[in-house]
Scaffold this motif. Structure first.
Motif: not given
Length: 332
Positions: A62-72, A99-105
């Motif tokens: 687990f490497m954290g989280q991102l918020s990505l809007d629809s443009a991304s 918009d919430l995204h998780i960053v994983l291996e």
């Protein structure tokens, strides 16, 4: 696992998903996946990191989280399938409205041609927040598949074609698509729903081709590895008080049998490197991996005991892998 910083504007559609929801992305290196998630999934990973370190080897990093809007968001709708009984089913779950995204291996990173099997755990597939109509729909799926009888079902599968692509039986062709660009057979989620507890071994056969002697030897090694890993996952969760609805065990191994043999030689000859010599950009080749994934409906529940719903599926999976291994060894 060393992960370099990445530019979220260069995220691309992730092509190695065997099952799950639309909207999964990857960075340019392929080392990570970025997927839409619930706050519960973030919380689960954070709790594991802070309070359950014994689970870490069995989950993606687990490497954290991102918020990505629809443009991304560059995800694509993977469409639907018309089944033989006239039912229309989505190939994957709808993209989560968040918009919430998780960053994983990325578990498949390090494989040249990864063969991927997604096993969805549990007879009960909904959590306490599910609406009545969703509960009814998922209960029907469970009752009509091995989810109900074995506590898991095959949710998706991808297998590399290789030099001599295996024939897909006529009765399975509506569940299998040819990914010509990637060189894979892609088995959609309806594939696993056709099997019962009595013939479930057949559902695994396409994942472990054993036409050549090299494939037979690889199958024995990979089955033994997966059996050990699933038993380890089972053991650690038998000591946890958790609830995981619709989590999966992901099994991955090198689909290119020549690359598999080459990787074995590389790993045998590899010497431990000093910290100064380590090349963080180098991708270490892999033979196989088994991880527990998908925690959108997972939590820890103190005082309520182990998650027998998910554990039933883990135990059934271990039983089947042992049966397949015994047969492979007998036929050697």
């Amino acid at each position: 696992m060393a992960i370099k910083p990445f530019d979220s504007s260069k995220l691309q559609v992730f092509g190695n998903a065997a099952a799950g929801h639309d909207g999964v992305l990857s960075d340019e290196s392929g080392a990570i996946v970025v997927k839409p998630c619930t706050a519960a999934e973030i919380s689960f990973y954070e709790t594991v990191a802070s309070s359950h370190p014994d689970l870490l080897p069995h989950l993606p990093i687990f490497m954290g989280q991102l918020s990505l809007d629809s443009a991304s968001d560059v995800s694509e709708d993977t469409g639907t399938i018309q089944t033989s009984d006239g039912t229309t089913e989505r190939l994957h779950g709808k993209k989560l409205a968040t918009d919430l995204h998780i960053v994983l291996e990325n578990i498949t990173h390090g494989f040249k041609k990864p063969n991927i099997l997604d096993l969805k755990l549990g007879a009960q597939l909904w959590d306490d927040n599910a609406k009545p109509e969703k509960r009814a729909r998922l209960d029907k799926v469970s009752a009509e598949t091995t989810s109900g009888s074995l506590g898991f079902r095959i949710a998706g599968m991808r297998t590399w074609l290789g030099a001599s692509p295996p024939e897909v039986p006529e009765e399975l062709r509506e569940y299998v698509e040819l990914d010509k660009e990637g060189g894979y057979w892609a088995y959609n989620k309806m594939y696993g729903r056709k099997f019962s507890a009595e013939d479930i071994d057949e559902g695994f056969n396409a994942f472990f081709p054993q036409k050549s002697e090299a494939e037979k030897a690889r199958a024995r090694e990979v089955l033994a590895y997966f059996l050990g890993e699933v038993k380890d996952i089972q053991e650690v969760f038998e000591a946890k008080e958790s609830r995981m609805y619709s989590a999966s065990i992901l099994l991955v191994y090198e689909g290119d049998v020549d690359e598999y043999e080459n990787t074995k030689k590389v790993l045998r000859s590899a010497r431990p490197e000093t910290e100064d010599e380590e090349d963080e950009d180098e991708t270490v080749p892999k033979l196989a991996a088994a991880k527990l994934i998908d925690f959108a409906h997972a939590t820890f529940v103190a005082g309520k005991g182990p998650d027998e719903n998910a554990l039933k599926g883990m135990r059934s999976t271990a039983t089947i892998l042992k049966r397949l291994l015994d047969k492979a060894e007998k036929d050697a």
